[in-house]
Design a protein around this motif. Sequence first.
Motif, mmCIF file in Angstrom:
data_model
loop_
_atom_site.group_PDB
_atom_site.id
_atom_site.type_symbol
_atom_site.label_atom_id
_atom_site.label_comp_id
_atom_site.label_asym_id
_atom_site.label_seq_id
_atom_site.Cartn_x
_atom_site.Cartn_y
_atom_site.Cartn_z
ATOM 1 N N SER A 5 0.815 -1.220 0.000
ATOM 2 C CA SER A 5 0.000 0.000 0.000
ATOM 3 C C SER A 5 0.846 1.266 0.000
ATOM 4 C CB SER A 5 -0.926 -0.001 1.231
ATOM 5 O OG SER A 5 -0.150 -0.032 2.427
ATOM 6 N N GLU A 6 2.114 1.156 0.354
ATOM 7 C CA GLU A 6 2.977 2.335 0.438
ATOM 8 C C GLU A 6 3.916 2.446 -0.755
ATOM 9 O OE1 GLU A 6 3.025 4.709 2.652
ATOM 10 O OE2 GLU A 6 1.653 3.940 4.164
ATOM 11 N N ARG A 7 3.817 1.505 -1.706
ATOM 12 C CA ARG A 7 4.719 1.559 -2.853
ATOM 13 C C ARG A 7 4.343 2.720 -3.777
ATOM 14 N NH1 ARG A 7 5.634 -4.827 -4.584
ATOM 15 N NH2 ARG A 7 6.666 -5.441 -2.616
ATOM 16 N N TRP A 8 5.342 3.274 -4.378
ATOM 17 C CA TRP A 8 5.160 4.434 -5.287
ATOM 18 C C TRP A 8 5.449 3.966 -6.705
ATOM 19 C CZ3 TRP A 8 2.571 8.625 -4.777
ATOM 20 C CH2 TRP A 8 2.763 9.725 -5.600
ATOM 21 N N THR A 9 4.387 3.475 -7.345
ATOM 22 C CA THR A 9 4.535 2.925 -8.685
ATOM 23 C C THR A 9 4.533 4.043 -9.721
ATOM 24 O OG1 THR A 9 2.154 2.687 -8.940
ATOM 25 C CG2 THR A 9 3.344 0.830 -7.944
ATOM 26 N N GLU A 10 4.881 3.671 -10.932
ATOM 27 C CA GLU A 10 4.908 4.660 -12.017
ATOM 28 C C GLU A 10 3.501 5.184 -12.290
ATOM 29 O OE1 GLU A 10 6.277 5.069 -16.716
ATOM 30 O OE2 GLU A 10 6.658 3.213 -15.585
ATOM 31 N N GLU A 11 2.483 4.317 -12.167
ATOM 32 C CA GLU A 11 1.115 4.765 -12.400
ATOM 33 C C GLU A 11 0.680 5.778 -11.347
ATOM 34 O OE1 GLU A 11 2.164 1.707 -12.364
ATOM 35 O OE2 GLU A 11 1.937 1.106 -14.472
ATOM 36 N N ARG A 12 0.974 5.469 -10.065
ATOM 37 C CA ARG A 12 0.612 6.420 -9.009
ATOM 38 C C ARG A 12 1.354 7.737 -9.171
ATOM 39 N NH1 ARG A 12 0.849 4.004 -3.065
ATOM 40 N NH2 ARG A 12 -0.092 6.070 -2.713
ATOM 41 N N CYS A 13 2.591 7.642 -9.580
ATOM 42 C CA CYS A 13 3.390 8.860 -9.766
ATOM 43 C C CYS A 13 2.818 9.722 -10.884
ATOM 44 C CB CYS A 13 4.839 8.470 -10.062
ATOM 45 S SG CYS A 13 5.923 9.900 -10.315
ATOM 46 N N ARG A 14 2.496 9.111 -12.008
ATOM 47 C CA ARG A 14 1.958 9.884 -13.135
ATOM 48 C C ARG A 14 0.581 10.459 -12.792
ATOM 49 N NH1 ARG A 14 3.653 10.400 -18.047
ATOM 50 N NH2 ARG A 14 5.221 8.762 -17.751
ATOM 51 N N GLU A 15 -0.235 9.671 -12.087
ATOM 52 C CA GLU A 15 -1.551 10.160 -11.692
ATOM 53 C C GLU A 15 -1.425 11.373 -10.763
ATOM 54 O OE1 GLU A 15 -5.618 8.552 -9.425
ATOM 55 O OE2 GLU A 15 -3.848 7.258 -9.664
ATOM 56 N N TRP A 16 -0.442 11.309 -9.830
ATOM 57 C CA TRP A 16 -0.254 12.438 -8.910
ATOM 58 C C TRP A 16 0.148 13.704 -9.664
ATOM 59 C CZ3 TRP A 16 3.441 15.919 -7.493
ATOM 60 C CH2 TRP A 16 3.240 16.620 -6.293
ATOM 61 N N TRP A 17 1.086 13.575 -10.579
ATOM 62 C CA TRP A 17 1.540 14.756 -11.328
ATOM 63 C C TRP A 17 0.445 15.303 -12.237
ATOM 64 C CZ3 TRP A 17 5.812 17.703 -10.795
ATOM 65 C CH2 TRP A 17 6.828 17.220 -9.975
ATOM 66 N N ASP A 18 -0.410 14.409 -12.732
ATOM 67 C CA ASP A 18 -1.501 14.889 -13.587
ATOM 68 C C ASP A 18 -2.571 15.623 -12.770
ATOM 69 O OD1 ASP A 18 -0.266 13.870 -15.790
ATOM 70 O OD2 ASP A 18 -1.416 11.989 -15.813
ATOM 71 N N ARG A 19 -2.807 15.169 -11.534
ATOM 72 C CA ARG A 19 -3.837 15.794 -10.706
ATOM 73 C C ARG A 19 -3.337 17.039 -9.990
ATOM 74 N NH1 ARG A 19 -5.000 13.493 -6.559
ATOM 75 N NH2 ARG A 19 -3.726 11.594 -6.563
ATOM 76 N N ALA A 20 -2.079 17.058 -9.619
ATOM 77 C CA ALA A 20 -1.548 18.194 -8.849
ATOM 78 C C ALA A 20 -1.479 19.437 -9.727
ATOM 79 C CB ALA A 20 -0.160 17.851 -8.299
ATOM 80 N N ASP A 21 -1.895 20.563 -9.137
ATOM 81 C CA ASP A 21 -1.856 21.849 -9.857
ATOM 82 C C ASP A 21 -0.456 22.433 -9.721
ATOM 83 O OD1 ASP A 21 -2.439 24.096 -11.230
ATOM 84 O OD2 ASP A 21 -3.779 24.971 -9.732
ATOM 85 N N ILE A 22 0.485 21.773 -10.408
ATOM 86 C CA ILE A 22 1.879 22.177 -10.270
ATOM 87 C C ILE A 22 2.124 23.543 -10.903
ATOM 88 C CG2 ILE A 22 4.264 21.558 -10.834
ATOM 89 C CD1 ILE A 22 2.965 19.878 -8.687
#
Length: 741
Positions: free
Chosen positions: A700-717
């Motif tokens: 549950s704490e792993r940081w996969t490539e999918e989670r990483c890309r989803e975070w960058w897409d959702r974050a208002d960077i």
Amino acid sequence: MPTDEPNESKRTRPVRPDPEATGTEARLPFFRSSLDVARTRVGAALAAPAAALVLIPLLVMATGLVVSFVCRRAHDRSIEDLARARFRDRGLAIARQVEETLRSAEPLLDSLREYLTRGGLGDPHPVFVRRMNDLMRDRPAVAYLFFGWANGDMLGAYRERDGRVRGTWRERDRHRLRNWEVSDERMTPVREDDRFMFDSRARPWYVRAVQQGGRTWTSPYVFFDQGVAGIACAEPLYGPDGRLLGVMTVEFNLNTLSERLEKTMQDAAVQCLLFSARRQLLAFPGYRVAEGESRSGQGELPLIMDLQAPAVQALSQRLPAAVENPMGLDFAVSGQPFLGDIRPVDFGADEKWFVATWGSLAGLKEPAVGAWHRSLMVVALSLLAAVSAAFLFARHLIRNRRRVVQAEQRAAQAADEARQLGSYRLVRKLGEGGMGEVWLAEHRLLSRPVAVKLIKPEQLSKHDQANVQSRFRREARTLARLESPHTIAIYDFGIGRDGSLFYVMELLHGLDLDDLVGRFGPLPLGRAVSILSQAACSLAEAHSHGLIHRDVKPANIYLCRKAEQLDLVKVLDFGLVHEHDVRETRLTQAGALYGTPGYTSPEQARDSSAVDLRSDIYSLACVGYLLIAGRGVFPNASPMAMVMAHVNQPAPPLSELTDRPVPPGLAGLLLKCLEKDPDRRPQDLHAFLRELAAVPVPESERWTEERCREWWDRADIRRMEVETVRETEKDTTRWLVPQRS
């Protein structure tokens, strides 16, 4: 077979215009473009220097004319207001004067009644007449003072046209009339008539007094013998037994009131008249009721509309059917405006009287016209002087404008030259810190955006100039020697024409770990391990070159997105880097602490010059605490207390700072890195990386490539990112602490 005839389907056919398109909608673009062209031309014409020479004087002239017009309007309104006030005051004064004159009948009748009731009725006629003469001597408006006996006889005094007072005795039965000249010594007969027909009981004042049974005023009427208009105040006199003895009367000559009004009206521009509620003309300056003059031959007074004066006739037409209260009137005579005012006269009569005052507005303004013309000349001269001054000012303004434009051009050129640093042009400032400024710049030939770290000469004092320059050069050389993809890349280094030090580095898009944890809270363990691994790789390369960072903290670790690389870590700010094996003189002052209190190792707090690579390992473990627990090793402490805690207190385990489960291997590794004794920590970052790689991360704490890309897409960077390399000197604190032996 090919043919020379064109294909019918490929022929160019004329396009028929749409009838609806040729209407207003089709013309709108043309109108809009024409309007834009006209607006542009007008703007260019107004911006021309010659326009100021014309527009400013014209503006001053227009302002002067507007002010003159407004003042003239205000002047006319003030004259009109003053005229209305003048009419009101004049009407009030005349009304009070008429009231005072007519109210003098009251004391006259009181004195006459007192005389008669005390035995005056039995006095001889000469004594009686002399008493009457004394009562009306100083009252020029009183025409008659009589006592009419109950048998029709009348005895009293009257005033001749020349103002002399004479006595009179009129006997009804004998048809006798006797008039005397009264003097202090004697009474001299002046007229006797034995054929005089008179009966006092038939006079209006006698009849009304008997009907009312008390003191009363008659309506205006024409006197019996003189044929002039008058009004009487009469009172019956009764004996002790209630029998009527006769009637006392005081009669006023209205022509005398006209004469008094004529003396009062000293202003030819203002006229007045006295009239009754029935529109009867009572008094008018210069007007006299002739002998025997009456309306309809019945002793009625003329009406105000009978006067041939145009202003009086216009005024009478503007009067309402029933005048009750004071009122102002505006009317016109032959097209000329007139102002008027109506005031009531109250002296006790049943029928109301009124005073009307009026005047021509032009006549009222006439005295001020000369003054206005003189002031207009002054205004014209002042306006001419103002226009001349405006012209000179506009000329001076144009000259200064040209100088300003030239100065701006020179300043722009100088600024452009100042923004040129070698092959780079400065675009805008991104940040400012204790060691200088960070600018967004671009390569002049390649147009590549970069970040430029700049220190200007004026930012350096003579005392620390050499120290800072050496530190700046060392940071540039240090970055140039490092090749790790997790270390910020440097492109160029140099000194500007003004002595500014600068180096050019890659422009990052993202946010540092301070912002990351501050906005999103503690990170998943897999992401925290990834960030620590990348930062350790950058520092490991630096350590392999004998370089120690000495200021590892969240603000100096940048998480960015570069092309398709996500969660890419860049270590920044090697300005405090220490070359462990260098033989040159140390740049760090003895007894001074360089770094950040919350991330300073114990040995660095004791002596910043006596540190090695294990100090960076300690600071990196402090960063790990922030990423996992969301707060530092020693939170909620002052900066000095933090430093002392890092020196003296053992670091708490992660389990005391967060409720989330942390793998024992990761918690133990970070706690091991926070040992006070450097020998008990991992001795290099390669060992740290090996132990970190061996830490098992829960699914549950792993940081996969999918989670990483989803975070960058959702974050208002785009909203959060700062397009700059963080200027970390603004967060760096220099702490002076006692050096431990």
